[in-house]
Motif scaffolding. Structure first.
Motif, PDB file in Angstrom:
ATOM      1  N   UNK A  13      77.845  59.997  28.503  1.00  0.00           N
ATOM      2  CA  UNK A  13      77.034  59.320  29.506  1.00  0.00           C
ATOM      3  C   UNK A  13      76.914  60.197  30.744  1.00  0.00           C
ATOM      4  N   UNK A  14      75.736  60.160  31.356  1.00  0.00           N
ATOM      5  CA  UNK A  14      75.527  60.964  32.559  1.00  0.00           C
ATOM      6  C   UNK A  14      74.864  60.115  33.638  1.00  0.00           C
ATOM      7  N   UNK A  15      74.481  60.732  34.723  1.00  0.00           N
ATOM      8  CA  UNK A  15      73.947  60.015  35.883  1.00  0.00           C
ATOM      9  C   UNK A  15      72.621  59.302  35.606  1.00  0.00           C
ATOM     10  N   UNK A  16      71.949  59.628  34.518  1.00  0.00           N
ATOM     11  CA  UNK A  16      70.694  58.940  34.200  1.00  0.00           C
ATOM     12  C   UNK A  16      70.927  57.588  33.532  1.00  0.00           C
ATOM     13  N   UNK A  17      72.126  57.362  33.013  1.00  0.00           N
ATOM     14  CA  UNK A  17      72.440  56.088  32.361  1.00  0.00           C
ATOM     15  C   UNK A  17      72.808  55.055  33.419  1.00  0.00           C
ATOM     16  N   UNK A  26      75.731  53.388  38.079  1.00  0.00           N
ATOM     17  CA  UNK A  26      75.832  54.307  36.950  1.00  0.00           C
ATOM     18  C   UNK A  26      76.651  53.654  35.834  1.00  0.00           C
ATOM     19  N   UNK A  27      76.219  53.854  34.603  1.00  0.00           N
ATOM     20  CA  UNK A  27      76.930  53.319  33.439  1.00  0.00           C
ATOM     21  C   UNK A  27      78.019  54.297  33.005  1.00  0.00           C
ATOM     22  N   UNK A  28      79.204  53.770  32.821  1.00  0.00           N
ATOM     23  CA  UNK A  28      80.330  54.550  32.297  1.00  0.00           C
ATOM     24  C   UNK A  28      80.800  54.009  30.953  1.00  0.00           C
ATOM     25  N   UNK A  29      80.194  52.927  30.505  1.00  0.00           N
ATOM     26  CA  UNK A  29      80.586  52.301  29.245  1.00  0.00           C
ATOM     27  C   UNK A  29      79.320  52.013  28.438  1.00  0.00           C
ATOM     28  N   UNK A  30      79.319  52.460  27.187  1.00  0.00           N
ATOM     29  CA  UNK A  30      78.232  52.187  26.249  1.00  0.00           C
ATOM     30  C   UNK A  30      78.794  51.300  25.144  1.00  0.00           C
ATOM     31  N   UNK A  31      78.165  50.153  24.940  1.00  0.00           N
ATOM     32  CA  UNK A  31      78.589  49.211  23.907  1.00  0.00           C
ATOM     33  C   UNK A  31      77.530  49.231  22.810  1.00  0.00           C
ATOM     34  N   UNK A  32      77.942  49.600  21.603  1.00  0.00           N
ATOM     35  CA  UNK A  32      77.049  49.583  20.446  1.00  0.00           C
ATOM     36  C   UNK A  32      77.283  48.277  19.700  1.00  0.00           C
ATOM     37  N   UNK A  49      81.497  49.905  35.256  1.00  0.00           N
ATOM     38  CA  UNK A  49      82.865  49.476  34.953  1.00  0.00           C
ATOM     39  C   UNK A  49      83.047  47.984  35.230  1.00  0.00           C
ATOM     40  N   UNK A  50      82.523  47.521  36.340  1.00  0.00           N
ATOM     41  CA  UNK A  50      82.652  46.108  36.708  1.00  0.00           C
ATOM     42  C   UNK A  50      82.075  45.194  35.635  1.00  0.00           C
ATOM     43  N   UNK A  51      80.856  45.462  35.193  1.00  0.00           N
ATOM     44  CA  UNK A  51      80.227  44.594  34.200  1.00  0.00           C
ATOM     45  C   UNK A  51      80.802  44.790  32.794  1.00  0.00           C
ATOM     46  N   UNK A  52      81.279  45.968  32.486  1.00  0.00           N
ATOM     47  CA  UNK A  52      81.957  46.170  31.198  1.00  0.00           C
ATOM     48  C   UNK A  52      83.180  45.268  31.120  1.00  0.00           C
ATOM     49  N   UNK A  66      82.663  51.024  21.161  1.00  0.00           N
ATOM     50  CA  UNK A  66      82.583  51.127  22.611  1.00  0.00           C
ATOM     51  C   UNK A  66      82.897  52.567  22.998  1.00  0.00           C
ATOM     52  N   UNK A  67      82.019  53.158  23.770  1.00  0.00           N
ATOM     53  CA  UNK A  67      82.265  54.481  24.332  1.00  0.00           C
ATOM     54  C   UNK A  67      82.564  54.261  25.808  1.00  0.00           C
ATOM     55  N   UNK A  68      83.819  54.444  26.154  1.00  0.00           N
ATOM     56  CA  UNK A  68      84.302  54.144  27.499  1.00  0.00           C
ATOM     57  C   UNK A  68      84.634  55.458  28.201  1.00  0.00           C
ATOM     58  N   UNK A  69      83.851  55.805  29.192  1.00  0.00           N
ATOM     59  CA  UNK A  69      84.022  57.077  29.887  1.00  0.00           C
ATOM     60  C   UNK A  69      84.404  56.884  31.351  1.00  0.00           C
ATOM     61  N   UNK A  70      85.253  55.908  31.609  1.00  0.00           N
ATOM     62  CA  UNK A  70      85.736  55.685  32.973  1.00  0.00           C
ATOM     63  C   UNK A  70      86.468  56.909  33.508  1.00  0.00           C
TER      64      UNK A  70
END
Length: 84
Positions: A13-17, A26-32, A49-52, A66-70
C-alpha cells in the motif's frame, strides 16, 4: 487472519490508497473479501488504522486475507517499496 511482516517487508500500500470509509486518510490495511451469501460479490476494502480496528470484528466472517501494513507508520519506505 493477518499477514505478519517479514524481516524486510515490501510495501503493498502507498500514499495513493485511501480509506474507503473516510476517504481522507491513507489506507494501511487492505481487506480482501471472499464471496458469501448476503454479499453481492467478493472484493477489497481499504482502511485507515482507525477504521480497520473499528470494522475488524464485523468483517471477520467474510475475510479471505488481510494485508496489514501499520508498520509503515514507524518505518521509512524507499521509492522501491522496501524499508530502509
Amino acid at each position: 487472519m493477518s499477514i505478519a511482516p517479514t524481516e524486510h517487508p515490501v510495501a503493498t500500500l502507498n500514499a495513493t490508497h485511501r480509506c474507503d470509509r473516510c476517504s481522507n486518510s491513507r489506507a494501511y490495511v487492505l481487506v480482501l473479501l471472499r464471496w458469501s451469501p448476503g454479499l453481492p460479490s467478493s472484493g477489497e476494502l481499504y482502511f485507515c488504522v482507525h477504521h480497520a480496528d473499528q470494522y475488524a470484528e464485523a468483517l471477520a466472517p467474510y475475510v479471505s486475507m488481510i494485508i496489514d501494513e501499520r508498520w509503515q507508520l514507524t518505518e521509512g519506505i524507499r521509492d522501491d517499496g522496501h524499508v530502509h
